[in-house]
Design a protein around this motif. Structure first.
Motif, PDB file in Angstrom:
ATOM      1  N   GLU A  62       0.834  -1.207   0.000  1.00  0.00           N
ATOM      2  CA  GLU A  62       0.000   0.000   0.000  1.00  0.00           C
ATOM      3  C   GLU A  62       0.869   1.258   0.000  1.00  0.00           C
ATOM      4  O   GLU A  62       0.567   2.229  -0.700  1.00  0.00           O
ATOM      5  N   HIS A  63       1.954   1.245   0.766  1.00  0.00           N
ATOM      6  CA  HIS A  63       2.842   2.408   0.820  1.00  0.00           C
ATOM      7  C   HIS A  63       3.477   2.679  -0.545  1.00  0.00           C
ATOM      8  O   HIS A  63       3.617   3.837  -0.961  1.00  0.00           O
ATOM      9  N   VAL A  64       3.873   1.604  -1.233  1.00  0.00           N
ATOM     10  CA  VAL A  64       4.447   1.791  -2.576  1.00  0.00           C
ATOM     11  C   VAL A  64       3.393   2.311  -3.530  1.00  0.00           C
ATOM     12  O   VAL A  64       3.618   3.286  -4.269  1.00  0.00           O
ATOM     13  N   ALA A  65       2.232   1.663  -3.533  1.00  0.00           N
ATOM     14  CA  ALA A  65       1.149   2.059  -4.443  1.00  0.00           C
ATOM     15  C   ALA A  65       0.739   3.514  -4.222  1.00  0.00           C
ATOM     16  O   ALA A  65       0.413   4.231  -5.181  1.00  0.00           O
ATOM     17  N   VAL A  78      12.502   1.070  -2.385  1.00  0.00           N
ATOM     18  CA  VAL A  78      12.349  -0.227  -1.725  1.00  0.00           C
ATOM     19  C   VAL A  78      13.513  -1.100  -2.176  1.00  0.00           C
ATOM     20  O   VAL A  78      13.845  -1.130  -3.367  1.00  0.00           O
ATOM     21  N   THR A  79      14.154  -1.793  -1.224  1.00  0.00           N
ATOM     22  CA  THR A  79      15.298  -2.634  -1.568  1.00  0.00           C
ATOM     23  C   THR A  79      14.878  -4.108  -1.650  1.00  0.00           C
ATOM     24  O   THR A  79      14.054  -4.580  -0.862  1.00  0.00           O
ATOM     25  N   PHE A  80      15.499  -4.806  -2.611  1.00  0.00           N
ATOM     26  CA  PHE A  80      15.240  -6.235  -2.822  1.00  0.00           C
ATOM     27  C   PHE A  80      16.583  -6.950  -2.948  1.00  0.00           C
ATOM     28  O   PHE A  80      17.490  -6.472  -3.644  1.00  0.00           O
ATOM     29  N   GLY A 108      -0.759  -8.204  -6.222  1.00  0.00           N
ATOM     30  CA  GLY A 108      -1.920  -8.652  -6.989  1.00  0.00           C
ATOM     31  C   GLY A 108      -3.047  -9.134  -6.097  1.00  0.00           C
ATOM     32  O   GLY A 108      -4.228  -8.919  -6.397  1.00  0.00           O
ATOM     33  N   VAL A 109      -2.696  -9.768  -4.982  1.00  0.00           N
ATOM     34  CA  VAL A 109      -3.706 -10.305  -4.059  1.00  0.00           C
ATOM     35  C   VAL A 109      -4.603  -9.188  -3.523  1.00  0.00           C
ATOM     36  O   VAL A 109      -5.820  -9.377  -3.370  1.00  0.00           O
ATOM     37  N   VAL A 110      -4.012  -8.022  -3.236  1.00  0.00           N
ATOM     38  CA  VAL A 110      -4.806  -6.912  -2.687  1.00  0.00           C
ATOM     39  C   VAL A 110      -5.275  -5.947  -3.770  1.00  0.00           C
ATOM     40  O   VAL A 110      -5.770  -4.862  -3.480  1.00  0.00           O
ATOM     41  N   GLY A 111      -5.092  -6.328  -5.042  1.00  0.00           N
ATOM     42  CA  GLY A 111      -5.603  -5.519  -6.136  1.00  0.00           C
ATOM     43  C   GLY A 111      -4.835  -4.240  -6.403  1.00  0.00           C
ATOM     44  O   GLY A 111      -5.368  -3.300  -6.994  1.00  0.00           O
ATOM     45  N   ARG A 112      -3.553  -4.185  -6.001  1.00  0.00           N
ATOM     46  CA  ARG A 112      -2.775  -2.946  -6.191  1.00  0.00           C
ATOM     47  C   ARG A 112      -1.580  -3.134  -7.128  1.00  0.00           C
ATOM     48  O   ARG A 112      -0.702  -2.265  -7.164  1.00  0.00           O
ATOM     49  N   ARG A 113      -1.517  -4.242  -7.876  1.00  0.00           N
ATOM     50  CA  ARG A 113      -0.333  -4.509  -8.682  1.00  0.00           C
ATOM     51  C   ARG A 113      -0.091  -3.416  -9.720  1.00  0.00           C
ATOM     52  O   ARG A 113       1.040  -2.941  -9.887  1.00  0.00           O
ATOM     53  N   GLU A 114      -1.118  -3.004 -10.422  1.00  0.00           N
ATOM     54  CA  GLU A 114      -0.940  -1.966 -11.441  1.00  0.00           C
ATOM     55  C   GLU A 114      -0.484  -0.653 -10.809  1.00  0.00           C
ATOM     56  O   GLU A 114       0.349   0.062 -11.376  1.00  0.00           O
ATOM     57  N   ASP A 115      -1.016  -0.350  -9.619  1.00  0.00           N
ATOM     58  CA  ASP A 115      -0.595   0.874  -8.919  1.00  0.00           C
ATOM     59  C   ASP A 115       0.864   0.772  -8.489  1.00  0.00           C
ATOM     60  O   ASP A 115       1.613   1.764  -8.544  1.00  0.00           O
ATOM     61  N   VAL A 116       1.273  -0.414  -8.052  1.00  0.00           N
ATOM     62  CA  VAL A 116       2.657  -0.627  -7.641  1.00  0.00           C
ATOM     63  C   VAL A 116       3.599  -0.472  -8.834  1.00  0.00           C
ATOM     64  O   VAL A 116       4.648   0.187  -8.743  1.00  0.00           O
ATOM     65  N   VAL A 122       8.925   5.715  -7.047  1.00  0.00           N
ATOM     66  CA  VAL A 122       9.547   4.838  -6.058  1.00  0.00           C
ATOM     67  C   VAL A 122      10.663   4.047  -6.748  1.00  0.00           C
ATOM     68  O   VAL A 122      10.428   3.414  -7.773  1.00  0.00           O
ATOM     69  N   VAL A 123      11.858   4.094  -6.178  1.00  0.00           N
ATOM     70  CA  VAL A 123      13.015   3.457  -6.813  1.00  0.00           C
ATOM     71  C   VAL A 123      13.108   1.988  -6.392  1.00  0.00           C
ATOM     72  O   VAL A 123      13.326   1.687  -5.210  1.00  0.00           O
ATOM     73  N   ALA A 124      12.921   1.077  -7.339  1.00  0.00           N
ATOM     74  CA  ALA A 124      13.121  -0.351  -7.086  1.00  0.00           C
ATOM     75  C   ALA A 124      14.624  -0.614  -7.100  1.00  0.00           C
ATOM     76  O   ALA A 124      15.266  -0.546  -8.141  1.00  0.00           O
ATOM     77  N   THR A 125      15.174  -0.889  -5.930  1.00  0.00           N
ATOM     78  CA  THR A 125      16.621  -0.998  -5.759  1.00  0.00           C
ATOM     79  C   THR A 125      16.992  -2.458  -5.533  1.00  0.00           C
ATOM     80  O   THR A 125      16.538  -3.072  -4.561  1.00  0.00           O
TER      81      THR A 125
END
Length: 381
Positions: free
Chosen positions: A199-202, A209-211, A225-233, A241-244
């Motif tokens: 939710e914070h990313v969306a 966010v680091t991975f 996708g489970v919470v319906g926010r994949r497209e927003d993410v 938001v920087v995907a790091t």
């Protein structure tokens, strides 16, 4: 005052990540990563997406798979992860099969995905014949593609996610393939912190966010996708938001979603944190370029051409961000295709359409077609 103390004092005084909010998805070494970020002034939120012990081994199934491998000569062995190999060798030793396993693999042509698997091999006296500089499994497969594998007995070490489709592709080349499942990746017990981070990313409440692993990326996107926010993410990662990612293998997991990523030159935790010290401040300031006689300013998803705001839909915006990463350099259609939002990356024609819409919005002369290679921004020298 020692050099180390002086450096620490200077680092605390500068605090280059002061005011930035950063999400951490790792379960392993999470305290170390949080300490590195907080020491630089960041506000950190943690949400481990995988179990603290994500590598679950079914010893009975692994022993049976090992016996099948030992049932005949091995022509080619594909090693994918260091932790998987070490777990396999440890289990084989407990069964009294280690010497037989090392001997069987030692007689084969060995391909290793990256330095960690190379290290695990060499610790048991095994030497790889080839390993890709990219450290990606896809390049290992590309190395095999086109070879006549008829009758070859190939053993593939699975890396925590199913490689059944890979095995099928190799069988189409005539190979006899044995996939050895050493462990399966387990998700975190309590998903609520991950849902909260989604939710914070969306909602674009985080700056980065680091991975640190590809399974973590896959699980995070699945839970979005489970919470319906994949497209927003996806949209947030494409703009604000920087995907790091810690390295190329982790970054590759984002390609199917069209998410741009940043990664350090060295696959190390400290290097990833160091990268954020420059990446986040530069993004907050925005990127300004002189392109074909015009001033192009990007700040997230806000685009200004000669001071006039231009609104772009997700596909052309993704193309522009990809071209800006290395301004003036050619970006291939294939790479641009991987940057397009999910559902729009069906073929290279989709790239051509996105480029056409981008040119219509910012000007036809700003983006150049390089025949048979791709596209580039016409950056003024």
């Amino acid at each position: 005052m020692s050099i180390q103390v002086a450096e620490a004092t200077l680092e605390e005084a500068v605090r280059p990540l002061e005011g930035y909010r950063i999400g951490v998805t790792a379960a392993r070494k999470v305290e170390e990563q949080v300490a590195l970020l907080e020491r630089r002034g960041a506000i950190v939120e943690t949400a481990p997406v995988l179990s603290i012990e994500p590598y679950q081994i079914d010893e009975d199934a692994l022993r049976q798979a090992t016996l099948e491998v030992l049932g005949g000569p091995v022509d080619l062995f594909v090693a994918t992860t260091g932790i998987g190999l070490r777990s396999w060798f440890t289990a084989a030793e407990s069964w009294g099969l280690l010497d037989l396993l090392v001997s069987a693999l030692g007689s084969a042509e060995i391909l290793a995905r990256g330095p960690k698997s190379v290290g695990a091999l060499r610790s048991h006296g095994l030497r790889e014949l080839w390993s890709p500089a990219s450290e990606t499994f896809e390049d290992v497969l590309a190395h095999l593609r086109g070879r006549d594998l008829t009758g070859k007995r190939i053993v593939v070490q699975e890396h925590g996610q199913s490689l059944n489709n890979v095995a099928h592709a190799l069988r189409r080349q005539g190979a006899n393939v044995h996939v050895v499942t050493i462990y399966r990746i387990e998700g975190v017990g309590d998903p609520e912190p991950v849902f909260r981070m989604v939710e914070h990313v969306a909602d674009r409440k985080l700056d980065a966010v680091t991975f640190t692993s590809a399974p973590a990326v896959a699980t995070f996107m699945e839970m979005a996708g489970v919470v319906g926010r994949r497209e927003d993410v996806v949209a947030a990662f494409q703009a604000d938001v920087v995907a790091t990612c810690v390295g190329p293998v982790t970054a590759a997991a984002f390609e199917m979603w069209g998410v741009p990523t940043v990664q350090p030159e060295r696959n190390r935790l400290a290097a990833m944190v160091k990268l954020l010290e420059t990446e986040l401040p530069s993004r907050r300031e925005g990127t300004a370029l002189e392109v074909a006689g015009h001033t192009l300013l990007l700040h997230g998803d806000v685009i200004l051409v000669d001071g006039v705001e231009v609104r772009l839909s997700p596909a052309p915006l993704s193309v522009l961000h990809a071209l800006v990463v290395n301004p003036g350099h050619v970006v291939s259609r294939r790479d641009l295709l991987s940057c397009l939002p999910t559902g729009q990356a069906s073929s290279e024609h989709a790239v051509e359409m996105a480029v056409a819409r981008l040119r219509a919005a910012i000007g036809t002369r700003l983006v150049q077609t390089v025949v048979k290679r791709g596209y580039r921004l016409v950056v003024d020298s």
